[in-house]
Motif scaffolding. Structure first.
Motif: not given
Lengths: 361, 363, 307
Positions: B124-142
């Protein structure tokens, strides 16, 4: 014939008829549920399964009813649909796609009084059997034909996914075509999709532009490639149904899968309470695989040679994957005098010598 | 120049019980559309409504299927709503879910014979981190480049799907799976325990309910949640209050991504039991519908997720039992959201005829 | 080799045409400040309605027109919710898109897996005689030539006409546009109608001209590629045309390379347009001055035209 004799035979007939009529009155028809991954169309995978369903209805008449659920993708919902069928009273369930395996196995374990058959699967249980067609045998025959008719000495193959079933078919085409015509050059495009007709057509056109005058459509569910072949004036061999209506001049032959007699047999066993999960792999010999719609362009002499090989394949005298066979790297895979055992055919992950390109990951 | 004969004035402050009007209108419209579409398929209207809306609740097994379906929708929608309230439009939940499924699959595939009871929490932790990381890409670019997060998250959906395809047909493919594009089955410790032994429902629904409580507390009782919402409604006021927009973007996307990632883990560790090409039947998009349908409110979303799950399950059942094509169900989802959004007009705005206003005069 | 090169050109044009058609429409919509995410659904509905029309009438032109009209019908719904009910554009787009996909599956059920005859080609005299380039570029159906011409027309319209000016003004700042007397409502409504027509037309093109068959799932994500293309082009028509043909080229080149026996990482190739789009929008957005030049500043924002 004496009066007495007539009497007894009449009584005997009545006695024989009694249990039958009794059954027809009391026994509820047995429900058979079928799940297909795609909608039932004119032609294609789901159509062939549905033809077998009709054959079952015809064979058992009032004793069975059938219910079809189509267009169920291989995802978390498939489990619910098959559960629903069983909950609604299905006693025999056809799982029409490889991807239904895990849900199917779980459901079969929970429902010991229901019998299942599962397409292309490789795990059987007490009440779940699997069925696969040896389509590669049909592709051996059409591969021969392709080697005979090609003038450009180039054969193109549009292949869905690099799973063993498809790889075996590619190898079979290559072996047959090259045996007929050693100069033949085979080009393969893996489209990596089960379903994107527009992309399949682009792949077919690409192969034709590279000189292919015979195109194989391996596991495309729609007449996408057949349609292109007809428009471009080249030959095509397709999988599943007879698609010659969509390419009357183009279809060199259709490798047809016919599940009818297998379904009738499996349902029959289930109705008699004698079903156990077994693995059914049928080829030319059992009629599960056949080639329909041979093109008139094939001469009598050519058809004669094809029929000769077909008879030999049926009798088991000849085997498609008989040694000596080398893979692309030149490593011997099957020794002289041996044939590739079934588990290795249905787990094939190598291309035969002389084919270019590697398998997609 | 065209002048509309009515005026829509934004309502300020809490909407109160009127907010229930929109879902009500949407449900009535959807039921009406269901009757029409089902009749066109030769199904009697009463049977259609029974199949779609009542049958899914008619047995314990069916109810368990509804709950199974509801869990991912609820988890994702709660995560998305936090961002949507702050006007951060993350529409990449589908991709974040896939990344979560991938991340959650790594451990059970690497340690395929593990019997460690910590497997599931770690997944669960690993999956949440992966999902978060993918979304963080968008946050970074924004935040770094000012790139529109709607478009970036949308693109990331498509890339995530290709990544999944690559992994299941390559590095993560089951070595004993006959080259089929799917991973090895997970070990039992990596499977979510089922709930009260009823059907396929598993603990994911409990987690989803806990997430709902957390989302409610976050939105209604926490300072950060309040600031986020203010930032969405009145960016200038938020800036005045010392709340940086960048932080809102990061927070919104990371929460949404983690929630979607968790839902992805629950799919592979729940009904699927392996990583495969089809992980989600569009949960990431459906959750956007759920978030809006629930009025971006934690409690509203709870009901919206339940309703959507009922429709999904009802659609499958209608198909299995009455032969209604699944396309009917897809269409009804569209009708539901379109009519809801349209009906929101009367909740978010006060609509008056111009004629009436001129009669009243200006006051 | 000659036929392969000719196909590289002709295949590229054929693959790119529906994308370009739909993207032209979407560009107009987005330039007016509206983000329409229902392209996939509109293309699917256009495809099936076009296919049904050709089955009934046999006419490709009627089919294309009907497909476009179906797109318009769905657009009316989208416009009504977004413009009049002031609905969120992202959510409305997704909802209308889902509706379109559902309806297309429903209408298409009886046409599943059927095929129709291809549209008559219109070889351009003289030019089509040139080796390689002739069959590659100048032997197509009319729409294939028309698409780039439409793009040029769009470029000219946006740049040099009053309508173009109004669209840009409305997309830039609906408040200012309203203040100087432009009808934001009408402009956006018409833009959405054009966008819907083009998406429906593109769908009908795939069903009746390039693929010549119908099957549920025929559009296979091309609607999302269209959205990506418009962003990749950073709302500029010249880049839109280049992007569409580049995308078509990449698709066809991958298949040809595979046919030569060279294996390609196809998932990576499929991802390239999306990755390129993310990079393009990041670079463009970095420089706020450049961003101002082409990007519609009000994109995605709800504007209350009654206030």
């Amino acid at each position: 014939m004496s009066m007495k004799h007539r009497m007894t035979s009449w009584i005997a007939a009545a006695c024989m008829a009694l249990p039958l009529t009794g059954m027809a009155v009391t026994a509820e028809p047995v429900m058979i549920g079928l799940i297909y991954p795609t909608p039932v169309a004119d032609v294609g995978w789901a159509k062939q399964l549905d033809l077998a369903r009709e054959a079952v209805e015809e064979a058992y008449g009032d004793r069975v009813t059938t219910r079809v659920v189509e267009n169920i993708p291989e995802g978390p919902d498939a489990g619910r649909v098959m559960n629903q069928l069983v909950a609604d009273g299905a006693k025999f369930v056809v799982l029409g796609s490889f991807g239904y395996m895990n849900d199917g196995l779980r459901l079969a374990q929970r429902s010991p009084d229901v019998d299942f058959i599962h397409a292309s699967g490789f795990r059987q249980t007490e009440n779940l059997g699997t069925f696969t067609a040896r389509s590669y045998e049909g592709f051996y025959l059409t591969g021969m034909a392709a080697g005979m008719v090609t003038e450009s000495n180039t054969i193109g193959i549009v292949a869905a996914f690099a799973i063993p079933e498809v790889i075996a078919e590619v190898n079979s085409i290559a072996l047959a075509a090259r045996k007929e015509n050693p100069d033949v050059n085979i080009r393969i495009v893996w489209v990596n999709t089960w379903f994107d007709p527009a992309r399949e057509q682009e792949a077919a056109r690409a192969l034709i532009s590279q000189g292919a005058d015979v195109v194989f459509s391996l596991h495309q569910d729609t007449p996408s490639v057949v349609n292109v072949a007809q428009a471009e004036g080249v030959y095509v061999v397709n999988t599943g149904s007879d698609m010659s209506a969509h390419g009357p001049d183009a279809v060199l032959g259709s490798v047809v899968t016919d599940w009818n007699s297998y379904f009738v047999e499996a349902v029959g066993k289930s109705l008699d309470g004698e079903f156990t999960g077994y693995d059914e792999r049928g080829g030319l010999a059992s009629g599960m695989v056949s080639v329909a719609a041979w093109n008139d362009a094939l001469t009598e002499e050519q058809m004669g040679r094809i029929e000769e090989v077909e008879a030999a394949l049926r009798s088991g005298e000849v085997h498609v994957f008989a040694g000596p066979l080398n893979d692309q790297s030149g490593t011997e895979r099957v020794a002289e005098g041996e044939v590739l055992p079934d588990p290795e055919i249905f787990g094939m992950d190598w291309l035969v010598e002389g084919l270019s390109g590697s398998l997609p990951q | 120049m065209i002048r509309l004969p009515w005026i829509a004035e934004p309502r300020i402050g809490r909407t109160g019980p009127r907010a229930l009007l929109a879902p009500l209108i949407a449900v009535v419209t959807t039921v009406a559309a269901a009757v029409i579409l089902m009749s066109s398929q030769g199904v009697a209207p009463s049977r259609a409504i029974w199949q779609l809306y009542i049958a899914p609740l008619s047995s314990l097994y069916n109810l368990s299927e509804v709950l199974l379906k509801m869990a991912p929708l609820l988890i994702i929608a709660q995560g998305l709503a936090i961002g949507f309230r702050a006007k951060v439009w993350n529409i990449g939940a589908e991709g974040q879910l896939l990344l979560g499924a991938i991340g959650g699959s790594l451990l059970p595939l690497w340690f395929n014979d593990s019997v460690n009871p910590m497997m599931l929490p770690a997944m669960a932790l690993c999956g949440m981190l992966f999902g978060m990381g993918w979304a963080a890409l968008a946050a970074f670019l924004r935040t770094r480049f000012n790139a529109n997060e709607i478009l970036v998250t949308l693109m990331l959906n498509s890339i995530a799907l290709q990544l999944l395809y690559y992994l299941v047909s390559g590095p993560l493919r089951d070595p004993y799976g006959f080259n089929f594009p799917q991973s090895a089955p997970f070990p039992p410790v990596a499977m979510l325990p089922s709930l009260f032994g009823m059907g396929r429902t598993n603990v994911s629904i409990i987690v989803a309910l806990l997430a709902t409580v957390a989302a409610w507390i976050f939105a209604e009782r926490s300072m950060t949640g309040y600031k986020l919402q203010v930032g969405g409604v009145a960016p200038d006021a938020a800036r005045y209050a010392g709340f940086r927009e960048k932080r809102a973007v990061w927070l919104s996307l990371c929460i949404g991504g983690a929630a979607a990632g968790l839902a992805g883990v629950f799919e592979v560790g729940g009904p699927l039991g392996q990583l495969q090409r089809v992980v989600s039947p569009g949960y990431g998009f459906a959750a956007i519908i759920v978030a809006f349908l629930g009025g971006l409110n934690a409690i509203g979303i709870l009901f919206a997720a339940f309703f959507m799950a009922v429709i999904y399950v009802g659609g499958d059942m209608a198909q299995a039992s009455a032969g209604v094509p699944y396309a009917v169900n897809t269409s009804l989802q569209g009708v539901l959201l379109v009519s809801y959004i349209a009906a929101r007009l009367f909740i978010d705005y006060r609509v008056r005829w111009r004629r009436d206003i001129t009669q009243q005069g200006v006051n | 080799m000659g036929t392969t090169l000719a196909f590289l050109l002709s295949g590229t044009l054929l693959a790119a045409t529906p994308l370009l058609l739909a993207a032209i429409g979407e560009l107009i919509v987005e330039r007016s400040g509206i983000l329409n995410l229902s392209i996939e659904g509109m293309m699917a509905l256009g495809a099936v309605v076009g296919f049904a029309t050709i089955m009934a009438t046999g006419s490709h032109w009627l089919a294309l027109g009907a497909g476009g009209t179906a797109g318009v019908a769905l657009s009316v719904l989208f416009a009504g919710v977004v413009l009049l009910a002031l609905g969120n554009q992202v959510a409305t787009g997704i909802a209308v898109g889902i509706l379109g996909l559902g309806l297309s599956g429903l209408i298409g059920k009886s046409y599943e897996g059927m095929t129709v005859a291809p549209m008559k080609r219109m070889p351009i005299p003289v030019l089509s005689e040139i080796p390689i380039i002739g069959p590659g570029l100048f032997n197509h159906s009319l729409l294939v030539y028309l698409a780039p011409l439409l793009a040029v027309g769009l470029w000219w319209m946006l740049r040099s006409t009053r309508i173009g000016l109004v669209i840009r003004a409305v997309g830039e700042s609906p408040e200012s546009a309203h203040a100087i007397g432009y009808s934001v409502l009408m402009t956006r409504f018409l833009a959405i109608m054009v966008g819907g027509f083009m998406a429906g037309l593109a769908g009908a093109f795939i069903a009746t001209v390039s693929a010549t068959l119908w099957s549920d799932g025929l559009i296979a994500g091309r609607g999302w590629i269209v959205v990506a293309l418009v962003v990749f082009a950073t709302w500029r028509v010249d880049r839109l045309v280049i992007g569409a043909y580049l995308f078509g080229l990449a698709t066809i080149a991958e298949l040809l390379v595979q046919g030569m026996g060279i294996s390609v990482p196809s998932q990576l190739l499929t991802s390239i347009p999306y990755i390129a789009t993310i990079i393009a929008i990041s670079i463009l957005s970095m420089d706020s001055r450049k961003m101002r030049l082409n990007s519609p500043a009000s994109l995605g924002r709800t504007y209350n035209s009654t206030a």
